[in-house]
Design a protein around this motif. Structure first.
Motif, PDB file in Angstrom:
ATOM      1  N   ALA A 120      -6.439   4.543   0.763  1.00 59.89           N
ATOM      2  CA  ALA A 120      -5.175   5.278   0.831  1.00 59.89           C
ATOM      3  C   ALA A 120      -4.884   6.035  -0.468  1.00 59.89           C
ATOM      4  CB  ALA A 120      -4.029   4.320   1.154  1.00 59.89           C
ATOM      5  N   LEU A 121      -5.218   5.436  -1.596  1.00 56.87           N
ATOM      6  CA  LEU A 121      -4.974   6.085  -2.879  1.00 56.87           C
ATOM      7  C   LEU A 121      -5.889   7.265  -3.136  1.00 56.87           C
ATOM      8  CD1 LEU A 121      -4.480   2.958  -5.189  1.00 56.87           C
ATOM      9  CD2 LEU A 121      -2.810   4.803  -4.863  1.00 56.87           C
ATOM     10  N   CYS A 175       1.024   4.008  -3.204  1.00 58.16           N
ATOM     11  CA  CYS A 175       0.662   5.409  -2.977  1.00 58.16           C
ATOM     12  C   CYS A 175       1.811   6.344  -3.352  1.00 58.16           C
ATOM     13  CB  CYS A 175       0.259   5.627  -1.523  1.00 58.16           C
ATOM     14  SG  CYS A 175      -1.325   4.880  -1.080  1.00 58.16           S
ATOM     15  N   CYS A 183       0.829  -1.207   0.000  1.00 60.43           N
ATOM     16  CA  CYS A 183       0.000   0.000   0.000  1.00 60.43           C
ATOM     17  C   CYS A 183       0.865   1.259   0.000  1.00 60.43           C
ATOM     18  CB  CYS A 183      -0.924  -0.029   1.212  1.00 60.43           C
ATOM     19  SG  CYS A 183      -2.059   1.362   1.318  1.00 60.43           S
TER      20      CYS A 183
END
Length: 469
Positions: free
Chosen positions: A466-467, A441, A437
């Motif tokens: 998160a993106l 990102c 992750c």
């Protein structure tokens, strides 16, 4: 809730009344709602206490009576119960019996949807079509199992005119138990794929498990089947009535036992991430239709929805309008624009067929195409080979980057590595989803198209979050 008195409920689930005896305050009263989560209990609700490995609903019985519960369904008699208890052998079985009773009271048509791939997206398309004429209640989220389906049924209210219920299984006998509750008036099977091979063994086993639904259909039910599926095309008749088949083009697949497709599509024009156009052939004419959701598999979803619409009395114009009004939901080819790049959120669940369909969508993206993939569950003895084949497909489609995590996903990476003349670059993060992750990102940049997809247990929605935050 129409007809759901304590007396009828007790009779339906073979319960013995205990605790505080029913009196003039409870006798003849109907339940205002039925829930399994004590936090959802309101005045007049019935709480079904389900025992679990981590949480036992029986521990919350005093709490729900304090919140105004009409009654509690339970497997053991609580001490000093401050209300009416319906004592049963199995709360889970009672939950299903109460849902079946409630559907019988409402007397509305049920559309039951199953299949290896595409249940949820087909359900959304069907609901969109039927909403052109009816007030529709549909399955939300993953409420498609032996607990989720009854809870979906309990969400029905007087204003609803049709129920669209998704039915998910992973073993033999489950469909029988679900279908005994739903008793569909229209039964849809999208395909017979390679999900749940761990329990069902082969695609023939999957066909056998899915078609258990046929034993529980309403009288004069309509069965809707994907006529291009090599297993479903061999179904000759159900209740002495031929199924309604749909598929691409007029041509019948090898092994088909039927004479023609009732509904078919051709002249498909893929507009990439802007959707897809096609000619929809219905009994009374041909209609040019636009689906806003990307991916050619949505043509099949639209045809299934058209078949259900015809079975429930919609006009062809209403059907086409409903198809064009359909939209995706979170985790299902959901396109999210954030930070000048595009995220394809398809991480609700995954299997080899849906993985490849999602990769097809990604391949149409602009800028760098990035596949963020993870393990697929319940694939049985061939799980490594199936992951390998998906990896090879990533390379075949010339996806720019593959980032993967998960024990089985090392086979995704190997499928890319060993593909001839590979152009796809890749990075593997072992089982460290957090590291994956963080890397994705940091790696994402303006103009990218990023697919996020894995089976539900991998918890990939946090990567989407998160993106896009």
């Amino acid at each position: 809730m129409k007809g759901m008195t304590l007396e009828r409920m007790a009779q339906a689930c073979g319960a013995r009344l205990c605790g505080m005896p029913a009196n003039e305050k409870t006798a003849g009263r109907t339940a205002a709602g039925i829930v399994t989560d004590s936090r959802q209990v309101k005045a007049g609700y019935v709480f079904v206490a389900l025992p679990g490995e981590r949480v036992d609903g029986h521990d919350f019985i005093p709490q729900v009576f304090a919140a105004g519960a009409l009654a509690v369904v339970c497997e053991r008699e609580p001490e000093d119960a401050d209300g009416v208890c319906l004592l049963v052998e199995s709360s889970k079985e009672a939950l299903k019996k109460l849902a079946a009773l409630y559907l019988d009271q409402l007397e509305i048509p049920v559309v039951g949807i199953t299949g290896s791939v595409g249940k949820t997206s087909t359900k959304e398309m069907i609901a969109s079509v039927l909403s052109q004429k009816y007030c529709v209640h549909k399955t939300e989220g993953n409420f498609n199992n032996e607990i989720g389906l009854p809870l979906t049924v309990f969400g029905l209210r007087d204003e609803h005119e049709v129920a669209v219920l998704e039915m998910g299984i992973s073993d033999f006998g489950e469909m029988s138990r679900l279908a005994a509750v739903a008793r569909p008036k229209v039964s849809v099977i999208t395909n017979i794929g390679i999900c749940h091979l761990e329990n069902l063994g082969t695609r023939d086993g999957i066909l056998k498990a899915k078609t258990e639904v046929f034993d529980y259909l309403r009288d004069d039910a309509t069965v809707v089947l994907n006529g291009d599926d090599d297993k479903l095309c061999t179904v000759a008749a159900v209740q002495g009535k031929p199924p309604v088949f749909y598929g691409m083009g007029e041509k019948l697949p090898d092994g088909a036992v039927y004479g023609k497709k009732t509904i078919y599509a051709d002249a498909v024009e893929n507009k990439g991430l802007r959707g897809i156009d096609f000619d929809l052939h219905l009994p009374q004419g041909v209609h040019r239709v636009h689906v806003t959701i990307p991916g050619e598999h949505n043509v099949y979803n639209a045809m299934a929805a058209a078949a259900v619409g015809l079975a429930l009395g919609l006009s062809e114009q209403q059907i086409c309008a409903g198809i064009e009004a359909a939209r995706t939901i979170g985790g299902r080819t959901n396109l999210i624009e954030a930070h000048d790049y595009l995220v394809i959120d398809d991480c609700y669940n995954a299997n080899p067929v849906s993985m490849k369909a999602a990769i097809d969508v990604l391949a149409q993206g602009e800028g760098r195409t990035i596949a963020v993939l993870g393990d697929m569950g319940e694939l049985g003895t061939d799980e490594k080979q199936l992951h390998y084949e998906v990896g090879a497909y990533v390379a075949e489609k010339h996806i720019d980057w593959l980032f993967a995590a998960g024990e089985l996903s090392k086979e995704l990476v190997r499928g890319v590595e060993e593909y001839p003349d590979v152009t796809t670059q890749y990075d593997y993060f072992g089982t460290d989803v957090e590291a994956l992750c963080e890397h994705v990102c940091a790696f994402a940049q303006s103009g990218d198209t990023i697919l996020v997809k894995a089976s539900h247990f991998m918890d990939y929605p946090k990567i989407v979050k998160a993106l896009t935050k």
